[in-house]
Design a protein around this motif. Sequence first.
Motif, PDB file in Angstrom:
ATOM      1  N   GLU A 174      -6.962   6.370   8.430  1.00  0.00           N
ATOM      2  CA  GLU A 174      -6.455   5.393   7.470  1.00  0.00           C
ATOM      3  C   GLU A 174      -6.292   4.026   8.142  1.00  0.00           C
ATOM      4  OE1 GLU A 174      -3.201   6.757   4.876  1.00  0.00           O
ATOM      5  OE2 GLU A 174      -3.251   8.611   6.048  1.00  0.00           O
ATOM      6  N   SER A 175      -6.148   3.004   7.333  1.00  0.00           N
ATOM      7  CA  SER A 175      -5.829   1.690   7.869  1.00  0.00           C
ATOM      8  C   SER A 175      -4.340   1.624   8.160  1.00  0.00           C
ATOM      9  CB  SER A 175      -6.208   0.588   6.872  1.00  0.00           C
ATOM     10  OG  SER A 175      -5.343   0.628   5.748  1.00  0.00           O
ATOM     11  N   LYS A 222      -0.285  10.295  11.940  1.00  0.00           N
ATOM     12  CA  LYS A 222      -1.409   9.909  11.089  1.00  0.00           C
ATOM     13  C   LYS A 222      -2.542   9.366  11.952  1.00  0.00           C
ATOM     14  CE  LYS A 222       0.484  10.189   6.837  1.00  0.00           C
ATOM     15  NZ  LYS A 222      -0.114  10.889   5.687  1.00  0.00           N
ATOM     16  N   THR A 271       3.422   1.307   4.736  1.00  0.00           N
ATOM     17  CA  THR A 271       3.752   0.711   3.440  1.00  0.00           C
ATOM     18  C   THR A 271       5.151   0.096   3.456  1.00  0.00           C
ATOM     19  OG1 THR A 271       4.490   2.895   2.681  1.00  0.00           O
ATOM     20  CG2 THR A 271       2.221   2.243   2.160  1.00  0.00           C
ATOM     21  N   GLN A 289       1.586  -6.677  10.427  1.00  0.00           N
ATOM     22  CA  GLN A 289       1.931  -5.916   9.239  1.00  0.00           C
ATOM     23  C   GLN A 289       3.438  -5.827   9.026  1.00  0.00           C
ATOM     24  OE1 GLN A 289      -0.381  -4.902   7.118  1.00  0.00           O
ATOM     25  NE2 GLN A 289       1.157  -4.082   5.702  1.00  0.00           N
ATOM     26  N   LYS A 349      -2.414  -0.729   7.437  1.00  0.00           N
ATOM     27  CA  LYS A 349      -1.776  -1.270   6.233  1.00  0.00           C
ATOM     28  C   LYS A 349      -1.367  -0.159   5.281  1.00  0.00           C
ATOM     29  CE  LYS A 349      -2.564  -4.511   2.418  1.00  0.00           C
ATOM     30  NZ  LYS A 349      -3.543  -5.437   1.791  1.00  0.00           N
ATOM     31  N   ASP A 350      -2.233   0.843   5.131  1.00  0.00           N
ATOM     32  CA  ASP A 350      -1.920   1.945   4.222  1.00  0.00           C
ATOM     33  C   ASP A 350      -0.872   2.887   4.804  1.00  0.00           C
ATOM     34  OD1 ASP A 350      -3.700   1.022   2.336  1.00  0.00           O
ATOM     35  OD2 ASP A 350      -5.363   2.263   3.045  1.00  0.00           O
TER      36      ASP A 350
END
Length: 242
Positions: free
Chosen positions: A175-176, A212, A182, A237, A178-179
């Motif tokens: 995943e990024s 992750k 959150t 972020q 950013k994702d």
Amino acid sequence: MAWFFTDENISKDNYIITGENAKHISKVLRMNKGEEVTLVTPDRTECTCFIDSISADSVVVKIAEKKPCQNEPNVEVTLYQALPKSDKMDFIIQKCVELGVTRIVPVVSARCISRPDAKSLAKKQIRWQKIALQAAMQSRRGTVPQVCECVAFSKASELTKENDKTIIFYEMGGESVKDILTETPKSIGIFIGSEGGFEQSEVDEIIANGGKPATLGKRILRCETAPLAALSIIMYQTGNFN
């Protein structure tokens, strides 16, 4: 402005600087009476000081102002860095401290080519901690990030349970950031591989512990570039580049 860390909190209006800091002020920087220095205490108090006197082995300063140091990120990031070859770790530590890392844990993973013995690792840890100190002074940090002892990957995986979020950056994708982020957690652990990356079993182990897998894009980054990219993305972020 000269920036130094003390080993103790300061309650008085003056302070005597000794040891390497005193030598650096007098011999390297060649500072004089009346010049300004900043001292940061273990409780992250930033003390604006002016030199009152300098001798061969000590510097006496008068404290003009005390305030909380505001230079630390709002998220604690621990870097679990698989040991790279040669002196790449020196570079990684220096730059990651500048970018705001809280702690660095050297890790021996399955694909590490560099596997120093315990005696060599002990010497390296001392050098790495000194690099972290120098980088923290240069970048005006509010604390000196800790360089921990080197651990096996399985031990590092267990340590991640202390973090609110754990991310393993994997060249095969994920995943990024950013994702994954959150919202801003209090603490994040990030895993970066050595020259050969990670085994799938190692990624699976992190996932089993709640971590992750994440991607840094379609291009393959060098092991000394990846932690800087990952940390920069996380700091952006979480609003720490504002």
